[in-house]
Scaffold this motif. Structure first.
Motif, PDB file in Angstrom:
ATOM      1  N   TRP A 129       5.468  -4.042 -14.745  1.00 31.63           N
ATOM      2  CA  TRP A 129       6.413  -3.221 -15.518  1.00 31.63           C
ATOM      3  C   TRP A 129       7.703  -2.940 -14.762  1.00 31.63           C
ATOM      4  O   TRP A 129       8.769  -2.908 -15.342  1.00 31.63           O
ATOM      5  CB  TRP A 129       5.781  -1.885 -15.907  1.00 31.63           C
ATOM      6  CG  TRP A 129       4.771  -1.999 -16.972  1.00 31.63           C
ATOM      7  CD1 TRP A 129       4.987  -1.916 -18.312  1.00 31.63           C
ATOM      8  CD2 TRP A 129       3.383  -2.242 -16.808  1.00 31.63           C
ATOM      9  NE1 TRP A 129       3.811  -2.089 -18.985  1.00 31.63           N
ATOM     10  CE2 TRP A 129       2.811  -2.289 -18.094  1.00 31.63           C
ATOM     11  CE3 TRP A 129       2.545  -2.434 -15.696  1.00 31.63           C
ATOM     12  CZ2 TRP A 129       1.451  -2.519 -18.294  1.00 31.63           C
ATOM     13  CZ3 TRP A 129       1.204  -2.653 -15.904  1.00 31.63           C
ATOM     14  CH2 TRP A 129       0.677  -2.693 -17.183  1.00 31.63           C
ATOM     15  N   ALA A 130       7.537  -2.686 -13.486  1.00 27.52           N
ATOM     16  CA  ALA A 130       8.682  -2.240 -12.694  1.00 27.52           C
ATOM     17  C   ALA A 130       8.555  -2.851 -11.300  1.00 27.52           C
ATOM     18  O   ALA A 130       8.132  -2.184 -10.363  1.00 27.52           O
ATOM     19  CB  ALA A 130       8.692  -0.710 -12.621  1.00 27.52           C
TER      20      ALA A 130
ATOM     21  N   ALA B 173      -5.572  -7.794  -7.788  1.00 33.90           N
ATOM     22  CA  ALA B 173      -5.418  -8.092  -6.358  1.00 33.90           C
ATOM     23  C   ALA B 173      -6.803  -8.230  -5.713  1.00 33.90           C
ATOM     24  O   ALA B 173      -7.829  -8.194  -6.398  1.00 33.90           O
ATOM     25  CB  ALA B 173      -4.601  -6.990  -5.691  1.00 33.90           C
TER      26      ALA B 173
ATOM     27  N   LEU C 183      -1.967   4.486 -15.050  1.00 33.79           N
ATOM     28  CA  LEU C 183      -0.532   4.752 -14.990  1.00 33.79           C
ATOM     29  C   LEU C 183      -0.024   5.166 -16.361  1.00 33.79           C
ATOM     30  O   LEU C 183      -0.270   4.483 -17.350  1.00 33.79           O
ATOM     31  CB  LEU C 183       0.235   3.497 -14.583  1.00 33.79           C
ATOM     32  CG  LEU C 183      -0.111   2.864 -13.249  1.00 33.79           C
ATOM     33  CD1 LEU C 183       0.723   1.590 -13.078  1.00 33.79           C
ATOM     34  CD2 LEU C 183       0.127   3.818 -12.109  1.00 33.79           C
TER      35      LEU C 183
ATOM     36  N   VAL D 129      -4.727   0.515  -2.381  1.00 35.18           N
ATOM     37  CA  VAL D 129      -4.271   0.168  -1.031  1.00 35.18           C
ATOM     38  C   VAL D 129      -5.274  -0.841  -0.463  1.00 35.18           C
ATOM     39  O   VAL D 129      -6.479  -0.715  -0.658  1.00 35.18           O
ATOM     40  CB  VAL D 129      -4.173   1.428  -0.153  1.00 35.18           C
ATOM     41  CG1 VAL D 129      -3.896   1.066   1.295  1.00 35.18           C
ATOM     42  CG2 VAL D 129      -3.093   2.360  -0.694  1.00 35.18           C
TER      43      VAL D 129
ATOM     44  N   GLY E  75       0.826  -1.211   0.000  1.00 39.51           N
ATOM     45  CA  GLY E  75       0.000   0.000   0.000  1.00 39.51           C
ATOM     46  C   GLY E  75       0.853   1.251   0.000  1.00 39.51           C
ATOM     47  O   GLY E  75       0.575   2.211  -0.727  1.00 39.51           O
TER      48      GLY E  75
ATOM     49  N   GLY F 128       6.033  10.910  -6.899  1.00 44.80           N
ATOM     50  CA  GLY F 128       6.794   9.670  -6.771  1.00 44.80           C
ATOM     51  C   GLY F 128       7.888   9.616  -7.809  1.00 44.80           C
ATOM     52  O   GLY F 128       8.043  10.530  -8.619  1.00 44.80           O
ATOM     53  N   SER F 129       8.644   8.519  -7.814  1.00 43.07           N
ATOM     54  CA  SER F 129       9.831   8.526  -8.658  1.00 43.07           C
ATOM     55  C   SER F 129       9.493   8.435 -10.140  1.00 43.07           C
ATOM     56  O   SER F 129      10.266   8.878 -10.974  1.00 43.07           O
ATOM     57  CB  SER F 129      10.813   7.441  -8.235  1.00 43.07           C
ATOM     58  OG  SER F 129      10.208   6.190  -8.174  1.00 43.07           O
TER      59      SER F 129
ATOM     60  N   LEU G  31       0.521  -1.787  -8.263  1.00 43.10           N
ATOM     61  CA  LEU G  31      -0.171  -1.670  -9.545  1.00 43.10           C
ATOM     62  C   LEU G  31       0.770  -1.855 -10.733  1.00 43.10           C
ATOM     63  O   LEU G  31       0.374  -2.362 -11.767  1.00 43.10           O
ATOM     64  CB  LEU G  31      -0.851  -0.292  -9.607  1.00 43.10           C
ATOM     65  CG  LEU G  31      -2.044  -0.101 -10.515  1.00 43.10           C
ATOM     66  CD1 LEU G  31      -3.087  -1.183 -10.339  1.00 43.10           C
ATOM     67  CD2 LEU G  31      -2.667   1.266 -10.271  1.00 43.10           C
ATOM     68  N   TRP G  32       2.041  -1.433 -10.580  1.00 42.08           N
ATOM     69  CA  TRP G  32       2.972  -1.488 -11.703  1.00 42.08           C
ATOM     70  C   TRP G  32       3.990  -2.616 -11.569  1.00 42.08           C
ATOM     71  O   TRP G  32       5.031  -2.585 -12.219  1.00 42.08           O
ATOM     72  CB  TRP G  32       3.704  -0.156 -11.847  1.00 42.08           C
ATOM     73  CG  TRP G  32       4.270   0.356 -10.562  1.00 42.08           C
ATOM     74  CD1 TRP G  32       5.484   0.042 -10.021  1.00 42.08           C
ATOM     75  CD2 TRP G  32       3.647   1.250  -9.646  1.00 42.08           C
ATOM     76  NE1 TRP G  32       5.650   0.696  -8.831  1.00 42.08           N
ATOM     77  CE2 TRP G  32       4.535   1.446  -8.577  1.00 42.08           C
ATOM     78  CE3 TRP G  32       2.401   1.909  -9.618  1.00 42.08           C
ATOM     79  CZ2 TRP G  32       4.215   2.278  -7.489  1.00 42.08           C
ATOM     80  CZ3 TRP G  32       2.103   2.731  -8.550  1.00 42.08           C
ATOM     81  CH2 TRP G  32       3.007   2.905  -7.507  1.00 42.08           C
TER      82      TRP G  32
ATOM     83  N   ASP H 218       5.189   5.463  -4.834  1.00 40.21           N
ATOM     84  CA  ASP H 218       5.954   5.141  -6.036  1.00 40.21           C
ATOM     85  C   ASP H 218       7.451   5.135  -5.728  1.00 40.21           C
ATOM     86  O   ASP H 218       8.238   5.860  -6.351  1.00 40.21           O
ATOM     87  CB  ASP H 218       5.635   6.115  -7.171  1.00 40.21           C
ATOM     88  CG  ASP H 218       6.428   5.834  -8.435  1.00 40.21           C
ATOM     89  OD1 ASP H 218       6.938   4.710  -8.591  1.00 40.21           O
ATOM     90  OD2 ASP H 218       6.544   6.750  -9.271  1.00 40.21           O
TER      91      ASP H 218
ATOM     92  N   GLY I 202       2.775   7.643  -8.088  1.00 44.65           N
ATOM     93  CA  GLY I 202       2.322   7.701  -6.699  1.00 44.65           C
ATOM     94  C   GLY I 202       0.844   8.044  -6.596  1.00 44.65           C
ATOM     95  O   GLY I 202       0.192   8.394  -7.585  1.00 44.65           O
TER      96      GLY I 202
ATOM     97  N   ASN J  36       2.287   1.769  -3.425  1.00 45.35           N
ATOM     98  CA  ASN J  36       1.257   2.317  -4.315  1.00 45.35           C
ATOM     99  C   ASN J  36       1.061   3.813  -4.095  1.00 45.35           C
ATOM    100  O   ASN J  36       0.757   4.546  -5.031  1.00 45.35           O
ATOM    101  CB  ASN J  36      -0.068   1.583  -4.109  1.00 45.35           C
ATOM    102  CG  ASN J  36      -0.187   0.317  -4.947  1.00 45.35           C
ATOM    103  OD1 ASN J  36       0.286   0.271  -6.087  1.00 45.35           O
ATOM    104  ND2 ASN J  36      -0.796  -0.709  -4.393  1.00 45.35           N
TER     105      ASN J  36
ATOM    106  N   ALA K 120       1.827  -8.974  -5.987  1.00 44.30           N
ATOM    107  CA  ALA K 120       0.383  -9.129  -6.178  1.00 44.30           C
ATOM    108  C   ALA K 120      -0.353  -7.806  -6.092  1.00 44.30           C
ATOM    109  O   ALA K 120      -1.401  -7.633  -6.720  1.00 44.30           O
ATOM    110  CB  ALA K 120      -0.178 -10.086  -5.117  1.00 44.30           C
ATOM    111  N   ARG K 121       0.168  -6.851  -5.322  1.00 47.65           N
ATOM    112  CA  ARG K 121      -0.637  -5.677  -4.965  1.00 47.65           C
ATOM    113  C   ARG K 121      -0.136  -4.348  -5.511  1.00 47.65           C
ATOM    114  O   ARG K 121      -0.890  -3.374  -5.510  1.00 47.65           O
ATOM    115  CB  ARG K 121      -0.761  -5.581  -3.432  1.00 47.65           C
ATOM    116  CG  ARG K 121      -1.486  -6.767  -2.842  1.00 47.65           C
ATOM    117  CD  ARG K 121      -1.687  -6.694  -1.346  1.00 47.65           C
ATOM    118  NE  ARG K 121      -2.304  -7.926  -0.881  1.00 47.65           N
ATOM    119  CZ  ARG K 121      -3.621  -8.195  -0.959  1.00 47.65           C
ATOM    120  NH1 ARG K 121      -4.444  -7.291  -1.455  1.00 47.65           N
ATOM    121  NH2 ARG K 121      -4.091  -9.352  -0.543  1.00 47.65           N
TER     122      ARG K 121
ATOM    123  N   GLU L  30      -1.695   6.043  -5.748  1.00 41.31           N
ATOM    124  CA  GLU L  30      -2.678   5.019  -6.141  1.00 41.31           C
ATOM    125  C   GLU L  30      -3.398   4.457  -4.914  1.00 41.31           C
ATOM    126  O   GLU L  30      -3.355   3.256  -4.616  1.00 41.31           O
ATOM    127  CB  GLU L  30      -1.996   3.908  -6.940  1.00 41.31           C
ATOM    128  CG  GLU L  30      -1.633   4.329  -8.359  1.00 41.31           C
ATOM    129  CD  GLU L  30      -2.855   4.517  -9.268  1.00 41.31           C
ATOM    130  OE1 GLU L  30      -3.966   4.109  -8.869  1.00 41.31           O
ATOM    131  OE2 GLU L  30      -2.690   5.086 -10.362  1.00 41.31           O
TER     132      GLU L  30
END
Lengths: 436, 436
Positions: free
Chosen positions: A394-395, B290, B183, B277, A354, B266-267, A390-391, A360, B271, A357, A387-388, B273
């Protein structure tokens, strides 16, 4: 190590030399006065020495800053007189018969005293200007059994041992930074709340200064998770502007958030209280007054309690840190402990996902007890992140173990003091007869 | 409004004039070249006009910047020629017979086109340089029924209506900013993931540019929550360096985080999102893959579903925004809906409290559907914050309703375009024959 110190600094590392004093402007559009200009340039010269991997010549300082050689040399003389840098002989070059002289940070100059008062131990560390540790001691003792004056009196006694050890090595402690497991009032030296100590609104700096040898020194306070993150920033992988969250697993759980190479402290320095993020709104009561906080699942005492090791185990340590017992029992396959660690890891992973998310941030660093417990914690944390977040496709967020163990907070506190000198040497130099 | 625009700017609002071009250094210690110097000073002059509450004279620009009157006047002439400012007559002073001339931002110069493609609507807004809205239109339509080319073709058609309306008012649109519920790949014009649209890895900017009238314009993308927070920053209470989190309640839920008056992204800009959570790790499945994400408790469709209004209600709207139906039914005392709103508010409050514990942000702003639903949401959110934020006894977090409604994202997108012109007028001026 010297480079690492500079990375942990607060505000000035990217500043160029101040423009000329007449008509020049600082960063915020304000004119720069002559005294401030000299201070700015002193700091610039010192940081060039601190950031360099090898000794730096006066000519090199002049070249980097754009100042004249004479001005650069005067700055270096001031730094030498103040014992902030020292000269070392460089290898002779073929073109010159004279030995060249380079500058490095002085190990025997000012140093920083870090202290940590945590739930079940107090610690003191002294580092010199190069970041080398010249004193480190941890005393395991439950601070909840003491009232604040008694606890701080014992902390001050440990601090004095640090001052003695530093003096014996020629290091003059120029400031104290105290790491606390709670909320610190911004700029006031007061602790507002430390739920796990049961302390509220305590004049911590005032109590510490009852010790005459500390009374004359500047004292800073901060949350231990913030100092621990600074230590990780200084000692971890040397990336450009790293983003990470350092988790300080202790009895409580804190998060030190580093974004773009700087500590993120929130608007009043209270950010990173991940231990009080809710896992289950109807969960067990927490020391903070709420229910179901992460600390009640993944804090050291929660793990002990859930493993049936509460009380007996914690009190049978005989001065041995609790974490050693936990690692030993987990390695031995204690089923109750393994179940407690699995629950802790799942709760930690869900909450950290969380946080990722929201922030970031690319890397999660397992610090405090989570370092040694990583074999039982890390896989579940990684699974929840995958699992949780969002990205994650990708990353995927990285999880790694902190480079420093539970001593990171007190080390970060000590380092913050010398970082202050590196950021603003003029204030340190101006403390006595060296004032220009 | 003009002042508000400047507050939403990204990087340069606190910069003073650039030091002299020979030997001068920019913020990061790099030398400033002559062309960049002129651009810097043009921006400085324009922002002085933008930030002022009343018309600004050329003499005042010279006085604030420290530039000569001749230089300041040349800058102003360039801004006038580029239709960024216009002259207005000032009241005669007693000391002079001549009418004085002041400068204000030009309403008929460059403008920004904001677009929003969200789950159940598309929207377009055009603002002029002063931030005034010259076009705004929302089309309610479920975008999940369309493939990306079709959805973006319809968005482009709405954009063209905005271009026509702007042109009719003498505003030249100089850029497009598109708000998306997902995103965005940093700097690439691609949408990586929009769970509620069911879109993955879509070249959104490329599809939008299939419309020839948009092909020549610079297109920016960002998460809708970020743009909504920028709109709130521009239109909300004018504080010095405000800290707040703006919650965008829609089908999805986003958080736009503003710290010290700047958007925290965020980076990689991902950020905020908060919709993903976790409320309950074993809760209902979410569109992100999720389980138990906040969106499944407090998002618009989750509320409809839990209130038994899913499908029937959502499709019987006849173009009426769903939120009006929700407010009407809640005001009428629909028991199922009130129960769903209570659950949503509790989940939202618990998650927001965790976010405040992490970020140390002082204010939570209820935006999107949470604004009109505040009577049924706000008390429970405040109660969870009071119970769960560690410092609520010393500094209780504030909760307030957003100053803009669901249109805040598209408005923030449009405003971001003109903020870019205010931050860097030289680039806009240099686009054609005015290049110096």
């Amino acid at each position: 190590m010297a480079r690492a110190n500079v990375k942990g600094m607060s505000d000035q590392e990217s500043a160029g030399p101040a423009p000329s004093a007449t008509g020049g402007f600082g960063r915020a559009g304000r004119p720069v006065r002559q005294g401030a200009l000299r201070g700015h340039n002193l700091g610039l010269a010192l940081r060039i020495v601190a950031e360099a991997a090898t000794p730096v010549s006066r000519a090199r300082i002049a070249a980097i800053t754009g100042l004249t050689r004479a001005t650069a040399s005067t700055l270096v003389d001031t730094l030498l007189a103040g014992r902030l840098v020292r000269e070392v002989e460089l290898p002779r070059t073929s073109r010159s018969g004279r030995p060249a002289v380079g500058l490095v940070l002085a190990p025997g100059g000012p140093g920083g005293l870090g202290l940590e008062l945590n739930v079940d131990y107090v610690a003191a560390t002294v580092v010199d200007l190069t970041g080398s540790v010249v004193f480190h001691e941890v005393v395991a003792a439950d601070q909840r059994l003491l009232d604040p004056p008694e606890a701080l009196s014992r902390t001050a006694a440990l601090a004095c041992a640090g001052l003695d050890a530093a003096a014996a090595k020629g290091v003059e402690v120029c400031g104290v930074a105290l790491a606390l497991p709670g909320l610190v009032e911004p700029g006031r030296g007061r602790l507002l709340l430390a739920p796990n100590l049961g302390w509220r609104d305590v004049d911590v700096a005032g109590l510490l200064r009852r010790e005459p040898r500390l009374a004359a020194l500047p004292v800073s306070l901060d949350n231990e998770a913030n100092y621990a993150a600074l230590a990780e920033l200084a000692s971890g992988p040397q990336e450009d502007a790293p983003d990470f969250v350092h988790l300080s697993g202790e009895v409580g759980i804190g998060a030190g958030i580093v974004l773009g190479g700087r500590l993120f402290r929130g608007s009043r320095g209270w950010g990173g209280e991940i231990g009080h993020v809710t896992v289950d709104p109807a969960g067990p009561p927490c020391s903070c007054g709420a229910r179901g906080c992460l600390e009640q699942y993944a804090g050291q005492e929660a793990i002990l309690r859930r493993a049936g090791l509460s009380g007996s185990a914690a009190t049978s340590l005989g001065g041995e840190p609790t974490i050693r017992l936990l690692v030993q029992r987990a390695a031995d396959g204690d089923a109750d402990l393994l179940a407690a660690l699995a629950d802790a890891a799942n709760a930690l992973g869900v909450v950290v996902a969380g946080m990722v998310n929201l922030l970031d941030v690319g890397t999660v660093v397992l610090g405090g007890i989570y370092g040694p417990l990583a074999p039982w914690i890390q896989p579940a944390v990684e699974a929840e992140l995958a699992a949780r977040v969002l990205w994650s496709a990708w990353a995927p967020p990285r999880v790694r173990i902190a480079t420093k163990g539970p001593e990171s907070a007190v080390l970060g506190a000590a380092t913050s003091v010398v970082s202050g000198v590196l950021a603003d040497p003029a204030t340190w130099l101006g403390r006595g007869t060296l004032r220009a």
